[in-house]
Design an enzyme around this catalytic site. Structure first.
Site, PDB file in Angstrom:
ATOM      1  N   HIS A   1      -2.900   3.280  -4.693  1.00 27.38           N
ATOM      2  CA  HIS A   1      -2.129   2.717  -3.430  1.00 27.38           C
ATOM      3  C   HIS A   1      -0.583   2.177  -3.595  1.00 27.38           C
ATOM      4  CE1 HIS A   1      -5.764   3.254  -0.858  1.00 27.38           C
ATOM      5  NE2 HIS A   1      -6.287   2.720  -1.611  1.00 27.38           N
TER       6      HIS A   1
ATOM      7  N   ASP B   1       0.883  -1.158   0.004  1.00 25.79           N
ATOM      8  CA  ASP B   1      -0.061   0.027   0.046  1.00 25.79           C
ATOM      9  C   ASP B   1       0.919   1.215  -0.008  1.00 25.79           C
ATOM     10  OD1 ASP B   1      -2.261   1.749   0.292  1.00 25.79           O
ATOM     11  OD2 ASP B   1      -3.389  -0.148   0.894  1.00 25.79           O
TER      12      ASP B   1
ATOM     13  N   GLU C   1      -9.730   2.889  -5.243  1.00 27.46           N
ATOM     14  CA  GLU C   1      -9.537   4.174  -4.938  1.00 27.46           C
ATOM     15  C   GLU C   1      -8.197   4.550  -5.936  1.00 27.46           C
ATOM     16  OE1 GLU C   1     -10.698   4.228  -0.413  1.00 27.46           O
ATOM     17  OE2 GLU C   1      -8.871   3.601  -0.676  1.00 27.46           O
TER      18      GLU C   1
HETATM   19  C1  TNX Z   1     -10.998   1.869   2.067  1.00 28.45           C
HETATM   20  S1  TNX Z   1     -11.563  -1.085   0.977  1.00 28.45           S
HETATM   21  C2  TNX Z   1     -10.054   1.118   1.435  1.00 28.45           C
HETATM   22  C3  TNX Z   1      -8.626   0.886   2.391  1.00 28.45           C
HETATM   23  C4  TNX Z   1      -8.802   1.688   3.659  1.00 28.45           C
HETATM   24  C5  TNX Z   1     -10.050   1.337   4.223  1.00 28.45           C
HETATM   25  C6  TNX Z   1     -10.553   2.079   5.841  1.00 28.45           C
HETATM   26  C7  TNX Z   1     -10.491  -0.541   0.220  1.00 28.45           C
HETATM   27  C8  TNX Z   1     -10.745  -1.124  -1.235  1.00 28.45           C
HETATM   28  N1  TNX Z   1      -9.907   0.781   0.270  1.00 28.45           N
HETATM   29  O1  TNX Z   1      -7.610   1.553   1.641  1.00 28.45           O
HETATM   30  O2  TNX Z   1      -7.773   1.207   4.593  1.00 28.45           O
HETATM   31  O3  TNX Z   1     -11.097   1.955   3.404  1.00 28.45           O
HETATM   32  O4  TNX Z   1     -11.538   1.527   6.320  1.00 28.45           O
END
Ligand code: TNX
Length: 553
Positions: free
Chosen positions: A271, A201, A335
């Site tokens: 990420h 990450d 994301e």
């Molecule tokens: C969303 S779930 C994210 C993570 C974060 C999390 C915190 C997802 C695919 N991405 O990168 O750690 O929320 O709750």
């Protein structure tokens, strides 16, 4: 002769005369067995002299027998002897492990108890393992040197879902080998079979990749970490750690012995700041980048226009598939801001070259992400593997064979199932174990990410709601996620997963009509004694009578 020598034979003789203390087993365990039929016959007496028998030459049942002996020892202090038996030999007064092909579910089990013995059967060794877990949880957690009376009857269970997962983020905070093994043991205790291991990450790269040594040399260490929720203040303390390939293989083996498959995740193309810090040429701007000291979603992502980036991803997946035998490999996809790609000449050239256009509510950059994911999926398929992606991969043209992990509620999962994709349900409003267990997050023993997912909410999840029968078949399983931005210590991780894991295990194992929250709470008392015995930290919100707060260990 001193008095001690005289005393020992006398004590031994008293014990033989009176017999050991007796304690009763109860089949009210978690997850609840589908069938518990008790007879009025005499119980089976489990005692130090009891033998655990397994068919000779069956190495898996031999190992299962050793697990059971170990579990019994944790409770009683004595480990029954394990013994191979030949052919149809059925030793009396023994716990006998065996395969029974008439058991319908691959992971199903049956435990038959008479005064003469206990038969633990499964269609496969996996099923026998769940019979063993059930027996283990039936025995009182602490029964030092006691004989255990097992009520006569039949107990059967089989899982609703073939994929019963827990996720562990070791990127935001590093958790060492010992903890990962502990986590796997907790999963086995709750009849779970899949560990989703989040290995990379923005804040850290945690797996050795031989072709790209800087990933761990540089990418596994962040120089500082923000204090609290992106307060702007930093601890100025380096945080790092990674798993060598040998260590990762050791984890795979450890999990396999407990019938748990490890799915690694390399989260791409976003990420990726830790990788970019190590290899800045893989980003659109060329950097410099820093292993990220903050939490959130960041604009700097991999440059999809750069052939070297594609090569990098395939090289990484090549090594990952060599370490992890899992059919599924997780390639992230969550994301991913498009801002850099919009301005990057290489990405724009790729968009033109591949004929990616906007339309149908998706931009050309959305399709650039799909291009990346589909290309990696194809690469994995060529190696006989399947890709899993977060539900963002539905934005654009979904990689055709990908399994979708639905995290932003259940909507993405429903859409994917309707499109014919397999789905793993991980809706954040039920399955995010980094969310608080209290309505008032300030009352929790450490600062968390906020939100609210109590045990009862986890228990209430119905993973196939809103789908017709055909679509329901695409829901292959359920998982909870432990993201670790705000979780840095093993005791905190334990606190966040326990006892929510127990609730999740019934969502994964039981049919909807078999679930009963009040009954679950009653059975949870027994499991909590085992947590106590093993010195585990767990949240006490659902134990009404308990007022003691959790202390850091
Ligand atoms: C969303 S779930 C994210 C993570 C974060 C999390 C915190 C997802 C695919 N991405 O990168 O750690 O929320 O709750």
């Amino acid at each position: 002769m001193n008095m001690n020598c005289l005393f020992i034979p006398l004590a031994a003789c008293l014990l033989t005369a009176c017999g050991a203390e007796k304690q009763n087993a109860s089949y009210d365990v978690i997850p609840k067995p589908q069938v518990t039929l008790l007879t009025q016959d005499s119980p089976f007496r489990l005692q130090e002299s009891t033998v655990i028998a397994y068919p000779e030459n069956d190495t898996l049942l031999k190992r299962n027998a050793a697990f059971l002996a170990g579990y019994i020892k944790e409770s009683t202090g004595y480990a029954p002897e394990t013994k191979a038996t030949a052919g149809d030999d059925k030793p009396a007064k023994a716990i006998r492990l065996g395969i029974d092909p008439t058991i319908k579910n691959r992971e199903g089990y049956r435990m038959t108890v008479t005064a003469d013995g206990v038969d633990l059967c499964g269609q496969t060794p996996n099923g026998v393992f769940y019979a063993i877990q059930t027996l283990r949880k039936s025995i009182p957690a602490t029964a030092k040197e006691a004989d255990i009376m097992l009520p006569a009857g039949q107990v059967e269970g089989e899982p609703r879902f073939g994929y019963r997962g827990m996720h562990l983020d070791v990127a935001r905070h590093f958790f060492d080998m010992d903890f990962v093994k502990e986590y796997i043991d907790l999963m086995a205790l709750h009849n779970m079979n899949t560990l989703h291991w989040h290995l990379s990450d923005d804040q850290g790269w945690r797996i050795e990749i031989k072709k790209y040594p800087r990933l761990t040399e540089k990418g596994s260490v962040r120089q500082r970490t923000v204090i609290g929720r992106n307060t702007g203040q930093y601890d100025e303390t380096p945080h790092g750690g990674f798993f060598t390939q040998d260590e990762a293989r050791e984890i795979v083996r450890y999990a396999q012995e407990r019938y748990i498959n490890v799915i690694p995740e390399i989260d791409m193309p976003g990420h990726m700041l830790a990788a970019l810090a190590a290899y800045p040429e893989l980003g659109c701007t060329g950097g410099p980048y820093e292993v990220c000291p903050l939490w959130g979603v960041f604009e700097d992502v991999l440059c999809i226009g750069n052939d070297k980036t594609m090569e990098f991803l395939e090289d990484v997946l090549e090594e990952i598939t060599a370490i992890f035998p899992s059919r599924y490999i997780h390639i992230g996809g969550d994301e991913v801001p498009r801002t850099r790609w919009e301005k990057c000449p290489k990405c724009q050239a790729r968009i033109r070259q591949e004929g990616l256009t906007d339309g149908n509510g998706h931009s050309a950059e959305d399709r650039l992400q799909s291009y990346c994911m589909a290309r990696m999926e194809k690469f994995l398929n060529s190696k006989g593997r399947q890709a899993i992606g977060w539900d963002e991969i539905l934005e654009g043209d979904v990689a055709p064979n990908a399994t979708v992990m639905s995290w932003r509620g259940s909507a993405g999962g429903i859409k994917a199932a309707q499109m014919g994709h397999d789905v793993i349900m991980v809706p954040n409003n039920y399955c995010y174990f980094d969310y608080s267990q209290s309505r008032d997050p300030k009352s929790e023993p450490f600062e968390g990410i906020g939100n609210y997912v109590p045990v009862e909410k986890v228990y209430s999840l119905e993973p196939t709601a809103g789908l017709d029968e055909q679509q329901q078949k695409h829901i292959i399983g359920v998982q909870a996620n432990l993201w670790t931005e705000y979780i840095s210590q093993p005791w905190q991780a334990e606190y966040m997963v326990l006892p929510r894991m127990a609730a999740l295990s019934e969502v994964q194992w039981l049919q909807p009509e078999e679930k009963d929250y009040e009954d679950f709470l009653h059975r949870l008392e027994g499991l909590a004694r085992l947590y106590d015995r093993d010195g585990l930290t767990y949240a006490k919100h659902v134990f009404a009578a308990q007022t003691d707060s959790v202390q850091a260990r």
